[in-house]
Write an enzyme that holds these catalytic residues in place. Sequence first.
Site, PDB file in Angstrom:
ATOM      1  N   GLU A 235      -5.007  -4.756  10.909  1.00 43.76           N
ATOM      2  CA  GLU A 235      -3.962  -3.753  11.075  1.00 43.76           C
ATOM      3  C   GLU A 235      -4.208  -2.971  12.360  1.00 43.76           C
ATOM      4  O   GLU A 235      -5.012  -2.021  12.360  1.00 43.76           O
ATOM      5  CB  GLU A 235      -3.962  -2.772   9.894  1.00 43.76           C
ATOM      6  CG  GLU A 235      -3.720  -3.419   8.556  1.00 43.76           C
ATOM      7  CD  GLU A 235      -3.190  -2.419   7.540  1.00 43.76           C
ATOM      8  OE1 GLU A 235      -2.087  -2.628   7.043  1.00 43.76           O
ATOM      9  OE2 GLU A 235      -3.888  -1.424   7.269  1.00 43.76           O
TER      10      GLU A 235
ATOM     11  N   GLY B  73       2.927  -1.122   4.234  1.00 47.64           N
ATOM     12  CA  GLY B  73       2.946   0.284   3.848  1.00 47.64           C
ATOM     13  C   GLY B  73       4.357   0.725   3.491  1.00 47.64           C
ATOM     14  O   GLY B  73       4.855   0.480   2.394  1.00 47.64           O
ATOM     15  N   GLY B  74       5.025   1.345   4.444  1.00 53.64           N
ATOM     16  CA  GLY B  74       6.342   1.954   4.216  1.00 53.64           C
ATOM     17  C   GLY B  74       7.332   1.054   3.493  1.00 53.64           C
ATOM     18  O   GLY B  74       8.016   1.488   2.553  1.00 53.64           O
TER      19      GLY B  74
ATOM     20  N   GLU C 282      -6.663   4.744   8.119  1.00 58.84           N
ATOM     21  CA  GLU C 282      -6.447   6.167   7.843  1.00 58.84           C
ATOM     22  C   GLU C 282      -7.694   6.799   7.242  1.00 58.84           C
ATOM     23  O   GLU C 282      -7.874   8.019   7.304  1.00 58.84           O
ATOM     24  CB  GLU C 282      -5.212   6.338   6.929  1.00 58.84           C
ATOM     25  CG  GLU C 282      -3.924   6.069   7.706  1.00 58.84           C
ATOM     26  CD  GLU C 282      -2.750   5.597   6.877  1.00 58.84           C
ATOM     27  OE1 GLU C 282      -2.779   5.717   5.637  1.00 58.84           O
ATOM     28  OE2 GLU C 282      -1.786   5.084   7.480  1.00 58.84           O
TER      29      GLU C 282
ATOM     30  N   GLY D 138       3.017   2.266  10.743  1.00 60.99           N
ATOM     31  CA  GLY D 138       4.007   3.323  10.555  1.00 60.99           C
ATOM     32  C   GLY D 138       4.793   3.672  11.811  1.00 60.99           C
ATOM     33  O   GLY D 138       5.484   4.683  11.848  1.00 60.99           O
TER      34      GLY D 138
ATOM     35  N   HIS E  96      -9.395   1.263   5.183  1.00 64.17           N
ATOM     36  CA  HIS E  96      -8.100   1.456   5.853  1.00 64.17           C
ATOM     37  C   HIS E  96      -8.304   2.378   7.057  1.00 64.17           C
ATOM     38  O   HIS E  96      -9.100   3.317   7.004  1.00 64.17           O
ATOM     39  CB  HIS E  96      -7.086   2.058   4.878  1.00 64.17           C
ATOM     40  CG  HIS E  96      -5.698   2.023   5.427  1.00 64.17           C
ATOM     41  ND1 HIS E  96      -5.261   2.923   6.358  1.00 64.17           N
ATOM     42  CD2 HIS E  96      -4.670   1.168   5.221  1.00 64.17           C
ATOM     43  CE1 HIS E  96      -4.008   2.629   6.700  1.00 64.17           C
ATOM     44  NE2 HIS E  96      -3.634   1.558   6.014  1.00 64.17           N
TER      45      HIS E  96
ATOM     46  N   SER F  77       3.712  -2.105  10.283  1.00 67.15           N
ATOM     47  CA  SER F  77       5.160  -2.189  10.485  1.00 67.15           C
ATOM     48  C   SER F  77       5.753  -3.547  10.106  1.00 67.15           C
ATOM     49  O   SER F  77       6.675  -4.034  10.766  1.00 67.15           O
ATOM     50  CB  SER F  77       5.530  -1.815  11.927  1.00 67.15           C
ATOM     51  OG  SER F  77       5.204  -0.462  12.182  1.00 67.15           O
TER      52      SER F  77
ATOM     53  N   ASN G 182       0.869  -1.175   0.000  1.00 72.20           N
ATOM     54  CA  ASN G 182       0.000   0.000   0.000  1.00 72.20           C
ATOM     55  C   ASN G 182       0.905   1.223   0.000  1.00 72.20           C
ATOM     56  O   ASN G 182       1.514   1.537   1.011  1.00 72.20           O
ATOM     57  CB  ASN G 182      -0.891  -0.048   1.256  1.00 72.20           C
ATOM     58  CG  ASN G 182      -1.667   1.234   1.481  1.00 72.20           C
ATOM     59  OD1 ASN G 182      -1.776   2.065   0.576  1.00 72.20           O
ATOM     60  ND2 ASN G 182      -2.203   1.399   2.683  1.00 72.20           N
ATOM     61  N   TRP G 183       1.002   1.859  -1.148  1.00 72.78           N
ATOM     62  CA  TRP G 183       1.924   3.005  -1.258  1.00 72.78           C
ATOM     63  C   TRP G 183       1.353   4.248  -0.593  1.00 72.78           C
ATOM     64  O   TRP G 183       2.047   5.251  -0.470  1.00 72.78           O
ATOM     65  CB  TRP G 183       2.237   3.276  -2.732  1.00 72.78           C
ATOM     66  CG  TRP G 183       3.192   2.287  -3.347  1.00 72.78           C
ATOM     67  CD1 TRP G 183       3.662   1.131  -2.768  1.00 72.78           C
ATOM     68  CD2 TRP G 183       3.800   2.362  -4.640  1.00 72.78           C
ATOM     69  NE1 TRP G 183       4.517   0.488  -3.628  1.00 72.78           N
ATOM     70  CE2 TRP G 183       4.621   1.223  -4.789  1.00 72.78           C
ATOM     71  CE3 TRP G 183       3.714   3.272  -5.693  1.00 72.78           C
ATOM     72  CZ2 TRP G 183       5.363   0.977  -5.946  1.00 72.78           C
ATOM     73  CZ3 TRP G 183       4.455   3.032  -6.856  1.00 72.78           C
ATOM     74  CH2 TRP G 183       5.275   1.894  -6.968  1.00 72.78           C
ATOM     75  N   LYS G 184       0.064   4.234  -0.243  1.00 74.34           N
ATOM     76  CA  LYS G 184      -0.579   5.421   0.340  1.00 74.34           C
ATOM     77  C   LYS G 184      -0.363   6.627  -0.584  1.00 74.34           C
ATOM     78  O   LYS G 184      -0.302   6.454  -1.801  1.00 74.34           O
ATOM     79  CB  LYS G 184      -0.071   5.655   1.762  1.00 74.34           C
ATOM     80  CG  LYS G 184      -0.190   4.382   2.614  1.00 74.34           C
ATOM     81  CD  LYS G 184       0.070   4.602   4.071  1.00 74.34           C
ATOM     82  CE  LYS G 184      -0.038   3.273   4.801  1.00 74.34           C
ATOM     83  NZ  LYS G 184       0.096   3.401   6.249  1.00 74.34           N
TER      84      LYS G 184
END
Length: 252
Positions: free
Chosen positions: A166, A233-234, A99, A172, A97, A212, A10-12
């Site tokens: 999640e 993600g990251g 977010e 993150g 998600h 993470s 997930n590149w966000k």
Amino acid sequence: MARRQLIAGNWKMNGLQAARGEARALVERLGGRAPDDADVLICPPATLLADLARDLAGSGVAAGGQDCHAAPSGAHTGDISAEMLADAGAAYVVVGHSERRALGETDALIRAKGEAAIRAGLIPVMCVGETEQERDAGRAEAVVTGQINGSLPEGGFAAGLVIAYEPVWAIGTGRTPTTADIAAMHAAIRATLAQQAGQAGGDGTRILYGGSVKPGNAAEILAIADVDGALVGGASLKASDFHAIIAARPAP
Ligand code: PGA
């Protein structure tokens, strides 16, 4: 029951045109093709989706959206429908998600988005997870099973619905739950799915862990019972890291 693992990135809101090079580098590291025994997915920003889907064509690595509107089309300035994502080459779409839940998305809306995904022929990846406060209050399982019961899309099991657990406090932050905590939550999620869909539906549904996931902890996390892959993600932004996570899957 053997479920095919799904490693999803997930590149966000990260990635300009140059980021397509990371996706191409990933395919190169994979030797030109996604592994035979697992699914690999990249969800770039919507602006890159069509180009990325073309870049990935023939590699077996899928492209997906990060969100969709519930309606197929209409007067919704700035929004993107599931049909548009499919038209751009998506095979999956993330819904719910944390977010986005934090911006006010309700279980009912996420359910509608999941149903929109299925209507458009996409596989929804539905996210659930508790906040740190909810975990500290001993409510993690109740919150997560409540989110599942509230947002499961109609027809989800037949469409290959994927759940992503999640914990909000692990996203993150570099912090992850213990192996035992992840195993317990995934078992609780599977039991909730079985209540909804019967044993076969529960057993057949993939449950990803997200929050993470890194090259250094992926092998341990992906080997946990009832963990059928990861939502990353990251660490999905760099081909080398994402490839290392894909390579950390347990031997079949
Ligand atoms: P992270 O994000 O891997 O950067 O923690 C996971 C996610 O939000 O899907």
